[in-house]
Each structure stands twice: as structure tokens, then as C-alpha cells.
Design an enzyme around this catalytic site. Structure first.
Site, mmCIF file in Angstrom:
data_model
loop_
_atom_site.group_PDB
_atom_site.id
_atom_site.type_symbol
_atom_site.label_atom_id
_atom_site.label_comp_id
_atom_site.label_asym_id
_atom_site.label_seq_id
_atom_site.Cartn_x
_atom_site.Cartn_y
_atom_site.Cartn_z
ATOM 1 N N GLU A 83 -7.436 -1.157 6.341
ATOM 2 C CA GLU A 83 -6.058 -1.734 6.375
ATOM 3 C C GLU A 83 -6.241 -3.229 6.929
ATOM 4 O O GLU A 83 -5.396 -3.958 6.580
ATOM 5 C CB GLU A 83 -5.238 -0.984 7.270
ATOM 6 C CG GLU A 83 -4.681 0.335 6.631
ATOM 7 C CD GLU A 83 -3.669 0.924 7.631
ATOM 8 O OE1 GLU A 83 -2.894 1.157 7.304
ATOM 9 O OE2 GLU A 83 -4.208 1.084 8.668
ATOM 10 N N ASN A 118 17.436 -2.670 0.229
ATOM 11 C CA ASN A 118 16.361 -2.013 0.542
ATOM 12 C C ASN A 118 16.322 -0.849 -0.443
ATOM 13 O O ASN A 118 17.279 -0.049 -0.453
ATOM 14 C CB ASN A 118 16.035 -1.604 1.796
ATOM 15 C CG ASN A 118 15.562 -2.880 2.787
ATOM 16 O OD1 ASN A 118 15.632 -3.854 2.452
ATOM 17 N ND2 ASN A 118 15.351 -2.602 4.191
ATOM 18 N N CYS A 157 10.677 -3.943 2.807
ATOM 19 C CA CYS A 157 11.976 -4.760 3.005
ATOM 20 C C CYS A 157 12.580 -4.652 4.342
ATOM 21 O O CYS A 157 12.760 -3.569 4.759
ATOM 22 C CB CYS A 157 12.719 -4.415 1.901
ATOM 23 S SG CYS A 157 12.024 -4.544 0.092
ATOM 24 N N TRP A 172 9.539 -6.966 0.197
ATOM 25 C CA TRP A 172 8.202 -6.334 -0.156
ATOM 26 C C TRP A 172 8.544 -5.919 -1.641
ATOM 27 O O TRP A 172 8.993 -4.947 -2.041
ATOM 28 C CB TRP A 172 7.977 -5.355 0.778
ATOM 29 C CG TRP A 172 6.679 -4.813 0.581
ATOM 30 C CD1 TRP A 172 5.280 -5.187 1.087
ATOM 31 C CD2 TRP A 172 6.253 -3.359 0.150
ATOM 32 N NE1 TRP A 172 4.373 -4.502 1.008
ATOM 33 C CE2 TRP A 172 4.821 -3.279 0.086
ATOM 34 C CE3 TRP A 172 6.789 -2.450 -0.563
ATOM 35 C CZ2 TRP A 172 4.129 -2.167 -0.291
ATOM 36 C CZ3 TRP A 172 6.264 -1.215 -1.000
ATOM 37 C CH2 TRP A 172 4.911 -1.097 -0.634
#
Ligand code: G6P
Length: 612
Positions: A492, A99, A2, A73
Site C-alpha cells: 500500500e 459520492n 470521494c 476518486w
């Protein structure tokens, strides 16, 4: 992870907030939102996906000089419009972005529901808006905000606006970074400096427990203990806008891989030049204050996450080989919650690019509590880990924007080499050994440049193997952490299944996977374990597995076993990780782009993971 931006000033807030959100995109997120105070109302927009989706809903000419914005997020509740921040209270008088994680949100939610509050999201964050609303029924907004954050358990960086005080922005921090950019007649609050630097270089760091009350003309920061106003220092940060842009590269990741030589040079700058004069030791100014304690340590425990963890594994080999210092490496997330036997003769070394990774930060706090000397190898200047460790060494790699870490890894390795030399010279390492390593270290940037010049060979190979869906990455000794890092990188950004293994362990299990469709990536420079690595390669070959190998230039024989070879320049065994990591990073980058992915913002990942 975030990101937060807040604005209070004389300009229209919306363009500043949108620009700030775009600058925070690199952190990784799944939805975004903005609230503005407009006269006596709060206006809010939210969207799932990129900031560009949110932008479609906005008119940048919208009035309002105070506002907050957020990239989310998902932790509690799916990525959706209703869960995107900002979150509001029942009366739509308070809007906030957050956050972190509110750990006691379930209990708080139950209490607030009983009191008649209606919730419209699944998030932990929304309770904070309702909690402030509840307390503010009887108290001033500042008092209510203060009281509310005292009730919260967990971590938070909070930015809050209210139409009752339309010229103000409130913030609070505990365990999640928040900084305040000080402009002329304006202030910008953000979770990291990249959202601020194009407006001002003057920064105030908020500390845990602090609450800020900000207007266009002034700011007050109060401590959490007795609510006294703190006399905060304004820092000048040395980060240019240009540093955070792509500079002609298609992706930040490629730009940052190309910055590896510079990152290594910067890490060495002024730290090795005394080698010839002063008996071959490195000069690490950041450790000066703990010099005496460092001399007495008998054990090092490295704590880190992700790529930084793999740098730590390399550090173990370096510290044990050159400094004779027993070293363990532990995932920071494991360190905190198990019984560990650290004491004041142990140094706990946290490695972190961002300096904000929650697991690593908590491991540092735990180590401090146990009386260990805490050290940091951190890239982000002024970050929480940098500030909370007893002493540390900055990487000086510059901002890393691509979510997958590359140049930070090389600079972490550089600092670890310097640390091993410094501690080594205090113990048993001879002047000539130390000097030889330092001299070779200074040649590493050039050798990385040679690899970069040859990147097309790596690109070609990546194209050939781009459709493979499984990989085994293998290496021994110094190449083992690089096998792990190579596998992590390809996972990733290419969403390809890859496992990193110690080459010697392969025969104890993963060998069962090998067939003609399951390729192996061997990190096999000409070092002291080369012959052993070759035995592993033979075993793969015998099972018809395809092999890509990293080998030292001039090694032609390896072609008898490997299907494809990527060469690295000759170097010392202990420094070969710099070179093989560059190849592994480029290989992963090209596989990812060949597969058509946005390698700078891989799905589900965050640049800085500020939740445990
Ligand atoms: C996240 C990032 C990784 C990084 C890890 C540790 O998972 O996606 O690239 O290696 O965090 O981050 P740190 O900032 O502590 O090095």
C-alpha cells in the site's frame, strides 16, 4: 474515496469549503472542485491533483454564502478536470457533487441526450444534474430533485445548489454517508465529520432515502417513502480538532502507529475490569440487547475488507480456540454475490474501521435478509454499519486519518479478543484460562510501547532493504494473518510487490521465486508452530534467499538462519499478533518514507471505499 462538503450560512462559503476539502484529503482522491452561488450565477472551479492545486485558482475573498465542494476518486472516467465535480446541467443553473455510483447512468444519459441535453464529462454523476434540469422544467426544484433521485439506481450522497434558489442547499443520501453539522446561522454538510468538527460538534445523520432542504436558518429532512418531514435528532459528537491533527509526527501513519497502545487501552476500558470479580468474562455493553440470540448461535461468519479482513482472520483463530465457535472469514465483496448458507443460528460479524465500506455494508444487508444476527466491530461512531447491524462493539480507537490502517487494526484485534473471551466463557473456556488471557491483554499496550521505543532498529533495517522490489511475507497460525497484513501494508505505502503466504504453503509454489534478490519476511514468534516455521526458513536459506524475521526477545538461535532479526516482547501465542503487527507496520512505514512516498496518501487508494 470521494469527499463532499457543502456550506450554507452567513459567512463566506469559500474558506469553509476549502478547509473542509483539506480535512477530507486523507480519504484519497485525484481531483477536486468547488461551486458557489453568486447572485444569479453559479461559479465553478476544478483542478486535477491536490486541493492545493485547486486553491491556486481561487480567491478566498470571493463572494457567496452557499456552495458545494468535492474531492473525487475516479470510478467512471479518468481523473481529469472535466470529470472532476461539481457537475452542471446544460443551463448552468444546477451544480452538484456526488459520492457513490449511479448504476443506470448509461440508460439515463441516452434518454437525456435524445431530449437534447449536452454532456461535458464521462462521469455517471453528470446525468443527475441533467435529470433534475429536465424534470424541473415542469416542477419546483424540490419536487424535481425528489423525483430525480427516485429514478436513480445505485448509491449516492448528493449535495446540490441552484441559482434559482440561491439561499438553499439540497442533499440526498442512499448508500453513501452524509451528515449535517448544525452551527449558529449556518449548516455544513459533509461526507464525514472531520470536515465539520472545527465548526460545530452538533450533528444530524441523514439516513438512506432522505432528502434535505437547508437554508441559513433552518433545515428540513424528508423521508423518501411519503416525503414526510422527519423529526431528526441532533447528536453531540465527541471528536476534537486536535484528534485529527498530526501532533508533531511527520505523518498521520506514524502518529497512529504510536497511538496503538492507547487504542488497545481504549478498546479494553471498562470491558475487562470485572474479570477478577465476575468470573472472568468481558463486559460488552453493545451486545447486551442480543445476549440471548448470541447464546444460541452455532456459527460465526466474519465479513470485512482490507486490513479489517486480516483482523477478521485473526478473529477466526481466537473464536475457534477460545469460544469453540466454528468461524469463517469472508471478503465482504464475495459474500454478497454467492449462495451462502447462513440462517438464524449464524451471526454475521462485520469489521470495519470506517463503518462505511460499501462491500461490508452490503454484506451486512444480505445477512440481515437471510435472518442472521448481524454484529459490528466498528470504529466510527454513528457510521452506517454501526447503525444497521443488530448490535455491535465500538473500537474507540479515535479517528484514523492515514489511508493505511494501523491503530484501527490493533483495536479491532482487542475487541475480537474480548468477544472470544465473552463467548468462550459462555461455552467451554475456564475461568483461569480466561483470566490469564485478560491479564496478559492488559499488558499488551506496554509491550507495544517497548517496540515503539526501539523503532530506530526497524528504521535502520528498512533503510537497508528499501530498494528491494519483491517480498514474501510468511507466518503460521496466529502469525499468518500478520504476514498477510504486513505484505498488504508494504504494498500500500511503498509500492513494493509483496505476497503474504501461510508459511507452510510456501513450498507449494512461492518457493520458486526465491533467490538471493528475493527476500522473505518471516513472522516467527516463539509459539506452538515455531519449529514448523523454522523448516520454512531453512528452505528459504537453502535457496540463498535473504531473511528478515520477527522473533521473540531472547531468541538468539534464529540468527543462524535469519539475516536480520526484529525482536518483540514475550507474550501469549494468541496475543503475539499485536506485537508483530506493530513491527510490520513500522517496517512498511519506514520503507515507504525511505522510498520518498507520501505514506498518508498512497496513490490510487482511498481511506473509505464507499463503492462496490
Ligand atoms: C480501504 C482502506 C484500507 C481498509 C479497507 C477497509 O481499502 O484503504 O486501509 O482496510 O478499506 O476499510 P474499513 O473502513 O471497512 O475497515
Amino acid at each position: 474515496m470521494c469527499g463532499i462538503v457543502g456550506y450554507v450560512g452567513k459567512r463566506k462559503a469559500l474558506p469553509v469549503l476549502v478547509d473542509g476539502l483539506k480535512r477530507l484529503e486523507y480519504r484519497g482522491y485525484d481531483s477536486a472542485g468547488i461551486s458557489l452561488v453568486q447572485k444569479s450565477e453559479i461559479k465553478t472551479w476544478r483542478a486535477v491533483g491536490r486541493v492545493s492545486e485547486l486553491e491556486k485558482k481561487l480567491d478566498l475573498a470571493e463572494a457567496g454564502n452557499v456552495g458545494i465542494a468535492h474531492t473525487r476518486w475516479a470510478t467512471h472516467g479518468a481523473p481529469s478536470e472535466k470529470n472532476a465535480h461539481p457537475h452542471l446541467d446544460c443551463g448552468k443553473n444546477i451544480s452538484l457533487v456526488h459520492n457513490g455510483i449511479i448504476e443506470n447512468y448509461t440508460e439515463l444519459k441516452k434518454i437525456l441526450i435524445k431530449k437534447g441535453h449536452k454532456f461535458s464529462s464521462d462521469t455517471d454523476t453528470e446525468v443527475v444534474a441533467h435529470l433534475i434540469e429536465e424534470i424541473a422544467k415542469k416542477k419546483s426544484f424540490l419536487m424535481a430533485f425528489r423525483e430525480a433521485v427516485k429514478i436513480l439506481e445505485g448509491t449516492y450522497g448528493l449535495a446540490v445548489i441552484t441559482n434559482k434558489e440561491p439561499e438553499k442547499l439540497y442533499c440526498a443520501r442512499k448508500g453513501s454517508p452524509l451528515i449535517l453539522g448544525v452551527g449558529r446561522d449556518e449548516f455544513i454538510v459533509a461526507s464525514d465529520a472531520s470536515a465539520i468538527i472545527n465548526h460545530t460538534k452538533k450533528i444530524v445523520y441523514m439516513e438512506d432515502g432522505e432528502i434535505a432542504e437547508i437554508t441559513p436558518d433552518s433545515f428540513n429532512i424528508f423521508n423518501g417513502k411519503n416525503n414526510h418531514k422527519e423529526d431528526k435528532k441532533i447528536f453531540e459528537i465527541n471528536l476534537s480538532d486536535e484528534q485529527v491533527k498530526k501532533q508533531g509526527f511527520p505523518h498521520f501513519m506514524l502518529k497512529e502507529i504510536h497511538q496503538q497502545p492507547e487504542a488497545v487501552r481504549n478498546a479494553l476500558l471498562g470491558r475487562v475490569e470485572k474479570f477478577t470479580k465476575d468470573g472472568g468474562t468481558s463486559v460488552l455493553g453493545g451486545l447486551r440487547d442480543v445476549e440471548n440470540r448470541l447464546k444460541k448461535i452455532r456459527r460465526m461468519v466474519i465479513v470485512a475488507c482490507g486490513t479489517s479482513y486480516y483482523a477478521g482472520l485473526t478473529g477466526k483463530y481466537l473464536l475457534e480456540e477460545f469460544a469453540d465457535l466454528p468461524t469463517e472469514v469472508e471478503s465482504a465483496s464475495e459474500f454478497r454475490y454467492r449462495k451462502n448458507t447462513i440462517d438464524r443460528h449464524t451471526a454475521v460479524l462485520a469489521i470495519s474501521q470506517s463503518g462505511e465500506t460499501a462491500d461490508t455494508l452490503e454484506a451486512v444487508r444480505e445477512a440481515k435478509l437471510k435472518g442472521a444476527l448481524t454484529l459490528g466491530i466498528v470504529n466510527t461512531v454513528g457510521s452506517t454499519i454501526a447503525r444497521e447491524t443488530d448490535a455491535g462493539i465500538y473500537c474507540h480507537a479515535g479517528p484514523e486519518i492515514g489511508v493505511a490502517s494501523t491503530k484501527a487494526f490493533s483495536s479491532q484485534l482487542s475487541v475480537l479478543v474480548l468477544l472470544a473471551l465473552m463467548l468462550g466463557r459462555e461455552r467451554k473456556l475456564s475461568f483461569s484460562e480466561s483470566k490469564a488471557i485478560a491479564k496478559e491483554m492488559e499488558k499488551i499496550p506496554e509491550k507495544i510501547e517497548q517496540i515503539l521505543e526501539n523503532k530506530n532498529a526497524i528504521k535502520k533495517l528498512a533503510k537497508k532493504y528499501a530498494r528491494c522490489t519483491d517480498w514474501l511475507y510468511l507466518g503460521r497460525k496466529y502469525s499468518f494473518p500478520i504476514a498477510l497484513e504486513g505484505a498488504l501494508k508494504i504494498k500500500e505505502i511503498s509500492y513494493v510487490h509483496a505476497e503474504g503466504y501461510a508459511a507452510g504453503e510456501m513450498k507449494h509454489g512461492p518457493i520458486a521465486l526465491i533467490d538471493e534478490k528475493f527476500p522473505s519476511f518471516f513472522v516467527a514468534p516463539s509459539d506452538s508452530v515455531y519449529e514448523k516455521t523454522m523448516s520454512g526458513m531453512q528452505e528459504v536459506k537453502a535457496r540463498k534467499g535473504k531473511i528478515v524475521a520477527i522473533a521473540t526477545v531472547g531468541n538468539k538461535k534464529i540468527k543462524e538462519l535469519a539475516d536480520d532479526v526484529l525482536h518483540i516482547p514475550e507474550s501469549l501465542e494468541a496475543l503475539s499478533p499485536f506485537l508483530s503487527a506493530t513491527v510490520a507496520h513500522l517496517f512498511a512505514y519506514y520503507v515507504g518514507t525511505e522510498r520518498g512516498y507520501d505514506v498518508d496518501r498512497p496513490r490510487n487508494l482511498a481511506k473509505s471505499v464507499t463503492v462496490e
